[in-house]
Design a protein around this motif. Structure first.
Motif, PDB file in Angstrom:
ATOM      1  N   ALA A 236       0.840  -1.191   0.000  1.00  0.00           N
ATOM      2  CA  ALA A 236       0.000   0.000   0.000  1.00  0.00           C
ATOM      3  C   ALA A 236       0.879   1.245   0.000  1.00  0.00           C
ATOM      4  CB  ALA A 236      -0.906  -0.004   1.229  1.00  0.00           C
ATOM      5  N   PRO A 237       0.464   2.300  -0.699  1.00  0.00           N
ATOM      6  CA  PRO A 237       1.286   3.526  -0.737  1.00  0.00           C
ATOM      7  C   PRO A 237       1.666   4.038   0.644  1.00  0.00           C
ATOM      8  CG  PRO A 237      -0.441   3.664  -2.379  1.00  0.00           C
ATOM      9  CD  PRO A 237      -0.710   2.414  -1.594  1.00  0.00           C
ATOM     10  N   VAL A 238       0.775   3.893   1.614  1.00  0.00           N
ATOM     11  CA  VAL A 238       1.073   4.398   2.955  1.00  0.00           C
ATOM     12  C   VAL A 238       2.192   3.605   3.623  1.00  0.00           C
ATOM     13  CG1 VAL A 238      -0.631   2.930   4.135  1.00  0.00           C
ATOM     14  CG2 VAL A 238      -0.018   5.174   5.107  1.00  0.00           C
ATOM     15  N   ASN A 239       2.444   2.390   3.137  1.00  0.00           N
ATOM     16  CA  ASN A 239       3.475   1.529   3.728  1.00  0.00           C
ATOM     17  C   ASN A 239       4.769   1.512   2.913  1.00  0.00           C
ATOM     18  OD1 ASN A 239       1.768   0.734   5.842  1.00  0.00           O
ATOM     19  ND2 ASN A 239       0.861  -0.892   4.588  1.00  0.00           N
ATOM     20  N   TRP A 240       4.823   2.279   1.842  1.00  0.00           N
ATOM     21  CA  TRP A 240       6.031   2.311   1.002  1.00  0.00           C
ATOM     22  C   TRP A 240       7.164   2.945   1.799  1.00  0.00           C
ATOM     23  CZ3 TRP A 240       7.485   0.063  -3.373  1.00  0.00           C
ATOM     24  CH2 TRP A 240       8.597   0.557  -4.055  1.00  0.00           C
ATOM     25  N   ALA A 241       8.308   2.241   1.865  1.00  0.00           N
ATOM     26  CA  ALA A 241       9.376   2.662   2.788  1.00  0.00           C
ATOM     27  C   ALA A 241      10.624   3.185   2.091  1.00  0.00           C
ATOM     28  CB  ALA A 241       9.750   1.493   3.689  1.00  0.00           C
ATOM     29  N   GLN A 242      10.610   3.339   0.761  1.00  0.00           N
ATOM     30  CA  GLN A 242      11.807   3.764   0.033  1.00  0.00           C
ATOM     31  C   GLN A 242      11.498   5.092  -0.661  1.00  0.00           C
ATOM     32  OE1 GLN A 242      13.890   0.111  -1.776  1.00  0.00           O
ATOM     33  NE2 GLN A 242      11.746  -0.530  -1.647  1.00  0.00           N
ATOM     34  N   PRO A 243      11.847   6.181  -0.024  1.00  0.00           N
ATOM     35  CA  PRO A 243      11.391   7.493  -0.518  1.00  0.00           C
ATOM     36  C   PRO A 243      12.011   7.929  -1.840  1.00  0.00           C
ATOM     37  CG  PRO A 243      12.898   7.756   1.328  1.00  0.00           C
ATOM     38  CD  PRO A 243      12.595   6.293   1.236  1.00  0.00           C
ATOM     39  N   ARG A 244      13.244   7.505  -2.140  1.00  0.00           N
ATOM     40  CA  ARG A 244      13.893   7.949  -3.386  1.00  0.00           C
ATOM     41  C   ARG A 244      13.834   6.821  -4.414  1.00  0.00           C
ATOM     42  NH1 ARG A 244      16.889  12.086  -5.250  1.00  0.00           N
ATOM     43  NH2 ARG A 244      18.671  11.712  -6.629  1.00  0.00           N
ATOM     44  N   VAL A 245      13.326   7.132  -5.609  1.00  0.00           N
ATOM     45  CA  VAL A 245      13.131   6.103  -6.625  1.00  0.00           C
ATOM     46  C   VAL A 245      13.463   6.648  -8.006  1.00  0.00           C
ATOM     47  CG1 VAL A 245      11.283   4.998  -5.281  1.00  0.00           C
ATOM     48  CG2 VAL A 245      10.698   6.698  -7.041  1.00  0.00           C
ATOM     49  N   HIS A 246      13.774   5.733  -8.904  1.00  0.00           N
ATOM     50  CA  HIS A 246      13.811   6.047 -10.330  1.00  0.00           C
ATOM     51  C   HIS A 246      12.389   5.867 -10.859  1.00  0.00           C
ATOM     52  CE1 HIS A 246      18.172   6.350 -10.878  1.00  0.00           C
ATOM     53  NE2 HIS A 246      18.287   5.313 -10.072  1.00  0.00           N
ATOM     54  N   ALA A 247      11.811   6.925 -11.431  1.00  0.00           N
ATOM     55  CA  ALA A 247      10.456   6.866 -11.972  1.00  0.00           C
ATOM     56  C   ALA A 247      10.532   6.800 -13.490  1.00  0.00           C
ATOM     57  CB  ALA A 247       9.649   8.078 -11.529  1.00  0.00           C
ATOM     58  N   GLY A 265       4.710  11.397  -1.596  1.00  0.00           N
ATOM     59  CA  GLY A 265       5.854  11.655  -0.731  1.00  0.00           C
ATOM     60  C   GLY A 265       7.169  11.115  -1.233  1.00  0.00           C
ATOM     61  N   LEU A 266       7.249  10.678  -2.500  1.00  0.00           N
ATOM     62  CA  LEU A 266       8.480  10.107  -3.031  1.00  0.00           C
ATOM     63  C   LEU A 266       9.381  11.187  -3.611  1.00  0.00           C
ATOM     64  CD1 LEU A 266       6.678   7.592  -2.721  1.00  0.00           C
ATOM     65  CD2 LEU A 266       7.727   6.687  -4.805  1.00  0.00           C
ATOM     66  N   ASP A 267      10.679  10.943  -3.507  1.00  0.00           N
ATOM     67  CA  ASP A 267      11.697  11.776  -4.139  1.00  0.00           C
ATOM     68  C   ASP A 267      11.996  11.138  -5.493  1.00  0.00           C
ATOM     69  OD1 ASP A 267      13.783  13.385  -4.869  1.00  0.00           O
ATOM     70  OD2 ASP A 267      15.163  12.698  -3.301  1.00  0.00           O
ATOM     71  N   VAL A 268      11.591  11.799  -6.568  1.00  0.00           N
ATOM     72  CA  VAL A 268      11.539  11.172  -7.886  1.00  0.00           C
ATOM     73  C   VAL A 268      12.719  11.582  -8.758  1.00  0.00           C
ATOM     74  CG1 VAL A 268      10.203  11.029 -10.019  1.00  0.00           C
ATOM     75  CG2 VAL A 268       9.036  10.994  -7.808  1.00  0.00           C
ATOM     76  N   ILE A 269      13.397  10.583  -9.320  1.00  0.00           N
ATOM     77  CA  ILE A 269      14.377  10.804 -10.386  1.00  0.00           C
ATOM     78  C   ILE A 269      13.657  10.457 -11.690  1.00  0.00           C
ATOM     79  CG2 ILE A 269      16.634  10.206 -11.323  1.00  0.00           C
ATOM     80  CD1 ILE A 269      17.370   9.171  -8.515  1.00  0.00           C
ATOM     81  N   GLU A 270      13.396  11.451 -12.519  1.00  0.00           N
ATOM     82  CA  GLU A 270      12.529  11.274 -13.682  1.00  0.00           C
ATOM     83  C   GLU A 270      13.256  10.635 -14.864  1.00  0.00           C
ATOM     84  OE1 GLU A 270      10.754  14.919 -14.828  1.00  0.00           O
ATOM     85  OE2 GLU A 270       9.842  15.321 -12.856  1.00  0.00           O
TER      86      GLU A 270
END
Length: 337
Positions: A236-247, A265-270
């Motif tokens: 579930a999005p509320v339980n996602w624990a890895q804030p920085r991702v490659h999108a 709430g994710l830190d996105v690398i586009e």
């Protein structure tokens, strides 16, 4: 910036040098109006099918959130005891022949990404062909359907339709307001006056850019879960624990997907790719060990890639459509049958 991205930037911003193509736009508008007039006059013949037909399309180029709407509509019809089938052009698909009915063994290359996604999510029979009349007849010959949904095909006038829905991106609206090639419109905005409903994706925008319409319905794309490509486990999005991702996004409007992730709430690398991009393992090979998050439409093209230990996920979303609209279309279908 790619040529495609530059063109879309102009279409959805100031037209700039594209104004030089104004004579071509007027020719495009004239041909579009003439073609529609010939169908209205019966000079060009549309094909009436023995079951009701609903077209879910758009008047602009680029992603609007149409595929989740088709899924939500199918699910509503199924809950009402109906048996919908879907026809689609199958953009970029390479099946052994047309028409082609998607089955459990179909790949994204054979079926196209959006039709395969529709088949997997709805369990409805899905047939693709550039000729949607041929696709619909093939569908009716091989499946027990009492209503057909045409995924896109608003401009495919040879297929007679009973209900028309147009889906609009609330954030981008109609861009610079021009028709092709100066702007992103396949038809002038006046076309909306003839449709049964205008559904506005208000997830990252508003209905303000659309103007007044008697049958305007905002909808939301609601994130449901992050789903792992390798084993299908869902978080579930509320339980996602890895804030920085490659999108990663190979869709009509990648910015909408990136904005959705940031809203979670994710830190996105586009990493934006062209719409319907055929992904390879190299496209998902980054120097770090951060997880990769993509759209579900992109995920169906990445199944079977050799990704090694790379953690890849897709964000499953659902369209939240007003119950009043779904109820009205179900009632309309009942009266047509």
């Amino acid at each position: 910036m790619s040529a495609d991205a530059h063109l879309q930037q102009r279409w959805y911003g100031a037209p700039g040098w594209l104004r030089l193509l104004a004579p071509l736009e007027w020719i495009f508008r004239l041909v579009t109006a003439l073609r529609r007039g010939l169908y209205r006059a019966g000079v060009l013949r549309s094909e009436k099918l023995p079951v009701p037909v609903i077209v879910v399309g758009n008047i602009s180029v680029g992603g609007t959130g149409k595929t989740p709407i088709v899924i939500a509509l199918c699910e509503a019809l199924q809950r009402a005891g109906l048996s919908p089938g879907i026809v689609s052009r199958g953009y970029g698909a390479q099946p052994p022949q047309f028409p082609y009915r998607i089955d459990a063994n179909s790949t994204a290359r054979e079926a196209g990404d959006e039709p395969l996604l529709l088949a997997l999510n709805t369990q409805c029979p899905v047939v693709i062909a550039p000729d949607r009349v041929a696709a619909a007849r093939h569908l009716l010959a091989g499946a027990d359907c009492d209503v057909i949904i045409s995924d896109d095909g608003l401009q495919h006038l040879r297929l007679r339709r009973d209900i028309e829905w147009v889906v609009v991106d609330g954030a981008r609206g109609f861009g610079n307001g021009h028709c092709l090639p100066v702007g992103p419109l396949r038809e002038p905005r006046a076309r909306l006056a003839a449709v049964d409903a205008v559904l506005v994706n208000a997830s990252t925008g508003t209905t303000a850019s659309i103007g007044v319409h008697p049958h305007l319905h905002p909808f939301q794309l609601r994130p449901r879960a992050f789903v792992a490509l390798d084993d299908g486990r869902a978080v579930a999005p509320v339980n996602w624990a890895q804030p920085r991702v490659h999108a990663v996004a190979g869709i009509g409007n990648p910015a909408r997907f990136f904005d959705t992730l940031r809203a979670l709430g994710l830190d996105v690398i586009e990493h934006a790719f062209p719409d319907h991009h055929a992904f390879s393992a190299d496209d998902l090979a980054f120097a770090d060990a951060l997880p990769v998050v993509m759209t579900e439409k992109d995920a169906v093209k990445c199944v079977g890639l050799e990704l090694g230990s790379r953690a890849c996920w897709y964000l499953a979303v659902e369209a939240v459509v007003p119950d009043s609209l779904l109820s009205s279309v179900i009632g309309r279908i009942a009266s047509l049958r």
